[in-house]
Motif scaffolding. Structure first.
Motif, mmCIF file in Angstrom:
data_model
loop_
_atom_site.group_PDB
_atom_site.id
_atom_site.type_symbol
_atom_site.label_atom_id
_atom_site.label_comp_id
_atom_site.label_asym_id
_atom_site.label_seq_id
_atom_site.Cartn_x
_atom_site.Cartn_y
_atom_site.Cartn_z
ATOM 1 N N LEU A 10 0.848 -1.184 0.000
ATOM 2 C CA LEU A 10 0.000 0.000 0.000
ATOM 3 C C LEU A 10 0.886 1.237 0.000
ATOM 4 C CD1 LEU A 10 -2.698 1.517 0.380
ATOM 5 C CD2 LEU A 10 -2.427 1.162 2.846
ATOM 6 N N ALA A 39 -7.142 -5.231 -12.313
ATOM 7 C CA ALA A 39 -7.883 -4.468 -11.314
ATOM 8 C C ALA A 39 -9.248 -5.119 -11.094
ATOM 9 C CB ALA A 39 -8.056 -3.029 -11.788
ATOM 10 N N PRO A 86 -3.601 6.216 -8.431
ATOM 11 C CA PRO A 86 -4.657 5.301 -7.943
ATOM 12 C C PRO A 86 -5.086 4.283 -9.000
ATOM 13 C CG PRO A 86 -5.095 7.525 -7.189
ATOM 14 C CD PRO A 86 -3.914 7.619 -8.134
ATOM 15 N N ASP A 88 -3.300 2.709 -10.916
ATOM 16 C CA ASP A 88 -2.328 1.605 -10.992
ATOM 17 C C ASP A 88 -2.672 0.490 -10.003
ATOM 18 O OD1 ASP A 88 0.225 4.087 -11.374
ATOM 19 O OD2 ASP A 88 -0.623 2.810 -12.949
ATOM 20 N N THR A 89 -3.655 0.714 -9.168
ATOM 21 C CA THR A 89 -4.071 -0.290 -8.197
ATOM 22 C C THR A 89 -4.553 -1.545 -8.900
ATOM 23 O OG1 THR A 89 -4.668 1.350 -6.519
ATOM 24 C CG2 THR A 89 -5.723 -0.815 -6.369
ATOM 25 N N GLN A 119 -0.339 -7.816 -4.730
ATOM 26 C CA GLN A 119 -1.277 -6.702 -4.704
ATOM 27 C C GLN A 119 -0.553 -5.369 -4.568
ATOM 28 O OE1 GLN A 119 -4.906 -6.637 -4.763
ATOM 29 N NE2 GLN A 119 -4.483 -4.433 -5.018
ATOM 30 N N THR A 121 -1.629 -1.394 -4.106
ATOM 31 C CA THR A 121 -2.722 -0.469 -3.836
ATOM 32 C C THR A 121 -2.160 0.937 -3.692
ATOM 33 O OG1 THR A 121 -3.966 -2.198 -2.678
ATOM 34 C CG2 THR A 121 -4.661 0.083 -2.329
ATOM 35 N N VAL A 122 -2.672 1.848 -4.502
ATOM 36 C CA VAL A 122 -2.237 3.239 -4.467
ATOM 37 C C VAL A 122 -3.410 4.074 -3.975
ATOM 38 C CG1 VAL A 122 -1.215 5.144 -5.741
ATOM 39 C CG2 VAL A 122 -0.741 2.770 -6.433
ATOM 40 N N SER A 123 -3.260 4.612 -2.780
ATOM 41 C CA SER A 123 -4.360 5.346 -2.166
ATOM 42 C C SER A 123 -3.837 6.326 -1.138
ATOM 43 C CB SER A 123 -5.329 4.363 -1.489
ATOM 44 O OG SER A 123 -6.355 5.058 -0.801
#
Length: 124
Positions: A10, A39, A86, A88-89, A119, A121-123
């Motif tokens: 993340l 995704a 995001p 790229d998640t 996984q 996750t870009v957030s």
């Protein structure tokens, strides 16, 4: 060929991340190696590929931000990701094939061997 992907996590938008994929059997040192991603609710899509001569191909969406590289002595392939967004998640998969031709590098059906996925996750 036994591909094992790692390095996901993340991160925040704009951050960097490096994915690794190692062939524990070390039989794919000369194979074409690639990264795909999937995704939620979307089809698996091509990210980047590299052959044993280190010629590379990238999806337009990651050009200039992602860099694929390989270490043939370890039968490994890497994906350095920068300026993450995001969008790229996804779950990122590594793939390998001995006979795939250049014009097919972007097609997932052309790869015989796949890793288990990691996984990203870009957030914020």
């Amino acid at each position: 060929v036994q591909l094992q992907a790692s390095g996901g996590g993340l991160v925040q938008p704009g951050d960097s991340l490096r994915l690794s994929c190692v062939d524990s059997g070390r039989t794919s040192a000369s194979y074409v190696k690639a990264w795909f991603r999937q995704a939620p609710g979307k089809e698996r899509e091509f990210v980047a590929a590299i052959n044993r001569g280190r010629n590379t191909v990238y999806a337009d969406s990651v050009k200039g931000r992602f860099t694929i590289s390989r270490d043939n002595t370890k039968a490994a392939v890497f994906l350095q990701m920068a300026s993450l967004k995001p969008e790229d998640t996804a779950i990122y998969y590594c793939a390998a094939d001995r006979q795939i031709i250049y014009s097919e590098y972007h097609r997932s059906r052309g790869y015989e061997y796949w890793g288990q996925g990691t996984q990203v996750t870009v957030s914020s």
